[in-house]
Enzyme design. Structure first.
Site, PDB file in Angstrom:
ATOM      1  N   SER A   1       4.008  29.558 -12.633  1.00  0.00           N
ATOM      2  CA  SER A   1       4.711  29.626 -11.351  1.00  0.00           C
ATOM      3  C   SER A   1       3.699  29.347 -10.237  1.00  0.00           C
ATOM      4  CB  SER A   1       5.303  31.026 -11.167  1.00  0.00           C
ATOM      5  OG  SER A   1       5.736  31.231  -9.839  1.00  0.00           O
TER       6      SER A   1
ATOM      7  N   TYR B   1       3.605  40.202 -11.643  1.00  0.00           N
ATOM      8  CA  TYR B   1       4.178  38.898 -11.986  1.00  0.00           C
ATOM      9  C   TYR B   1       3.203  37.775 -11.663  1.00  0.00           C
ATOM     10  CZ  TYR B   1       7.236  34.859 -12.144  1.00  0.00           C
ATOM     11  OH  TYR B   1       7.778  33.630 -12.442  1.00  0.00           O
TER      12      TYR B   1
END
Length: 260
Positions: free
Chosen positions: A138, A148
């Site tokens: 990401s 994350y």
């Protein structure tokens, strides 16, 4: 026939990978937790593209699930030529607000599963002198914010490292780093994605098409779309504390129970 194994193929980026690889004539091995959705996805792909589709129900946040997929990847009689490590999820809220059990599940899925499945696949690929591994990360990997982002940063660095170590082996590696993509990801995490402007969103099919082009070109990190290439460049040259503050504010807007 080329065989590709895709984790998390029932929606979003994983589904786009499955469709586009099937369109290229790849046989597929699909891995997901939801057996009903997995079976329906396999049926749709068989009927839509006329390819062989195998289903492997497994929870990649559990040791047994990872082990089952490792075993399939090491099956030399049914070699896997392309591995797409796509399965993942996000937790809503800032650090210390997400349950620790959820944070640990995330690390197992994003890091341990990616590590073990990449190793299981790459071993046979190196022996055959060909193959590819795509690890979905990401743009958050380049921005300091919570578990994350940290897990996705690990995915990028890991992919870059193994690509260097196995250079010349015939095995290609790619870390795919998309921005915001219209998938089920945000709803599943309980995030309010409506606060984001329309221009921030990417289409999953376009993201995957860009990733496959970059893989064919031999790139190791793929950031689809010029908007996010600029964001990554800014993140790399802006003091981390500034990006951390902006990212945390965005995270609060995502959380309907903790508005900015």
């Amino acid at each position: 026939m080329t065989t590709s194994l895709v984790t998390g193929p029932t929606a979003g980026i994983g589904a786009a990978f499955a469709r586009q690889l099937a369109a290229k004539g790849h046989a597929l091995v699909l891995v997901a937790r939801d057996e009903e959705r997995l079976a329906q996805t396999a049926k749709d792909l068989r009927e839509g593209y006329g390819v062989e589709v195998e289903v492997l129900p497994a929870d990649l946040a559990e040791d047994a699930g990872i082990a089952a997929v490792e075993e399939r990847l090491r099956d030399t009689a049914r070699a896997v030529d392309v591995l797409v490590n796509n399965a993942g999820f996000g937790n809503r809220g800032t650090f210390l607000k997400a349950p620790m059990a959820d944070e640990l599940r995330m690390l197992r899925l994003h890091c341990e599963a990616v590590l073990r499945l990449t190793a299981a696949a790459a071993e046979g690929m190196r022996e055959r002198g060909r193959g590819a591994v795509v690890n979905v990360a990401s743009v958050a990997a380049f921005m300091p914010r919570g578990t994350y982002a940290a897990s996705k940063a690990w995915v990028v660095r890991f992919t870059e490292g193994v690509a260097q170590e196995l250079r010349g082996s015939g095995v290609r590696f790619l870390a795919l780093c998309p921005g915001f993509v219209r998938t089920e990801f945000h709803a599943r995490a309980g995030m309010n994605a409506d606060v984001l402007p329309s221009w921030a969103w990417l289409d999953a099919d376009k993201v995957v098409a860009a990733a496959l082009r970059d893989l064919a070109r031999g790139r190791i990190v793929s950031v689809p779309d010029p908007r996010y290439k600029v964001a990554v460049a800014l993140a790399r040259h802006t003091p981390s504390r500034l990006f951390a503050a902006a990212s945390t504010r965005t995270g609060r807007r995502y959380d309907p129970k903790n508005p900015a």
